[in-house]
Design a protein around this motif. Structure first.
Motif, mmCIF file in Angstrom:
data_model
loop_
_atom_site.group_PDB
_atom_site.id
_atom_site.type_symbol
_atom_site.label_atom_id
_atom_site.label_comp_id
_atom_site.label_asym_id
_atom_site.label_seq_id
_atom_site.Cartn_x
_atom_site.Cartn_y
_atom_site.Cartn_z
ATOM 1 N N PHE A 124 -64.869 32.423 -6.383
ATOM 2 C CA PHE A 124 -63.887 32.357 -5.363
ATOM 3 C C PHE A 124 -62.950 31.022 -5.234
ATOM 4 N N ASP A 125 -61.803 31.070 -5.749
ATOM 5 C CA ASP A 125 -61.117 29.716 -5.573
ATOM 6 C C ASP A 125 -60.304 29.910 -4.081
ATOM 7 N N MET A 126 -60.778 28.687 -3.323
ATOM 8 C CA MET A 126 -60.224 28.760 -1.934
ATOM 9 C C MET A 126 -58.959 28.103 -1.910
ATOM 10 N N ASP A 127 -58.313 27.613 -2.928
ATOM 11 C CA ASP A 127 -57.133 27.006 -3.096
ATOM 12 C C ASP A 127 -55.953 28.137 -3.208
ATOM 13 N N GLU A 128 -55.226 28.243 -2.071
ATOM 14 C CA GLU A 128 -54.124 29.464 -2.121
ATOM 15 C C GLU A 128 -53.119 29.454 -3.101
ATOM 16 N N GLN A 129 -52.572 27.992 -3.430
ATOM 17 C CA GLN A 129 -51.644 27.693 -4.388
ATOM 18 C C GLN A 129 -52.449 28.301 -5.849
ATOM 19 N N ASN A 130 -53.584 28.125 -6.162
ATOM 20 C CA ASN A 130 -54.070 28.575 -7.304
ATOM 21 C C ASN A 130 -54.450 30.076 -7.155
ATOM 22 N N GLN A 131 -54.596 30.680 -6.109
ATOM 23 C CA GLN A 131 -54.959 32.209 -6.052
ATOM 24 C C GLN A 131 -53.441 32.668 -6.313
ATOM 25 N N ASN A 132 -52.361 32.197 -5.843
ATOM 26 C CA ASN A 132 -51.152 32.653 -6.059
ATOM 27 C C ASN A 132 -50.653 32.674 -7.221
ATOM 28 N N LYS A 133 -51.083 31.787 -8.030
ATOM 29 C CA LYS A 133 -50.716 31.453 -9.613
ATOM 30 C C LYS A 133 -51.408 32.638 -10.301
#
Length: 177
Positions: A124-133
């Protein structure tokens, strides 16, 4: 980063409704595990934008995303109080669906125990910008797949209709001879 399921979200099972009590024209879908809704109901017990995991039966471990409020049955886990980007959580778990199938137990009626789900680990990627991408790309891919499925259904109907007309024409010609 690897996370434990219980460290990233809370989850619970819904409340059972007898199949005979379901309402054909109910406003809300009734999801009781499985891959597809089991029917409709007149109220919702879970809000929309929710990730679900089928708890029991042959589909135990199936990951679903419910956009609208729905009624969650007793053979379905719904996730809450988790990451803000629930769609990313859905994609992260959907990518692990085959592994979720493997934590089922029980021979006659397979199910996923709450304790086994709690221990389940996944990336799980905790970086919200990466999540949005990731969500942006995968949502577009899903839209394309949905459009193609609709086109294939329409082409299949067209082929069947043309085939039926062709067969009927052949039958008429044989009768005229």
């Amino acid at each position: 980063m690897k996370v434990k399921f219980s460290d990233i979200t809370k989850y619970s099972k819904g409340i059972q409704i007898k199949g005979d009590d379901l309402i054909k024209d109910g406003e809300y879908l009734y999801l009781n595990g499985g891959i597809n809704p089991s029917g409709k109901w007149n109220s919702a017990n879970v809000s929309g934008d929710t990730v679900t995991i089928s708890e029991g039966g042959n589909s135990a471990g199936y990951v679903n995303y419910m956009e609208k409020p729905f009624w969650c049955g007793a053979h379905c886990y719904y996730l809450f109080d988790g990451p803000q980007n629930t769609k990313y959580l859905y994609y992260a778990l959907k990518s692990q669906q085959e592994r979720l199938f493997k934590i089922r137990s029980g021979a006659c009626m397979p199910n996923i125990k709450k304790t086994d789900l709690a221990k389940f680990e996944f990336n799980f990627d905790m970086d919200e910008q990466n999540q949005n991408k990731v969500v942006s790309v995968l949502s577009r891919v899903e839209d394309v797949i949905t459009r193609y499925k609709k086109e294939i259904e329409m082409l299949d109907k067209l082929i069947r209709a043309d085939l039926s007309r062709c067969l009927e024409t052949c039958r008429r010609k044989k009768r005229l001879r």
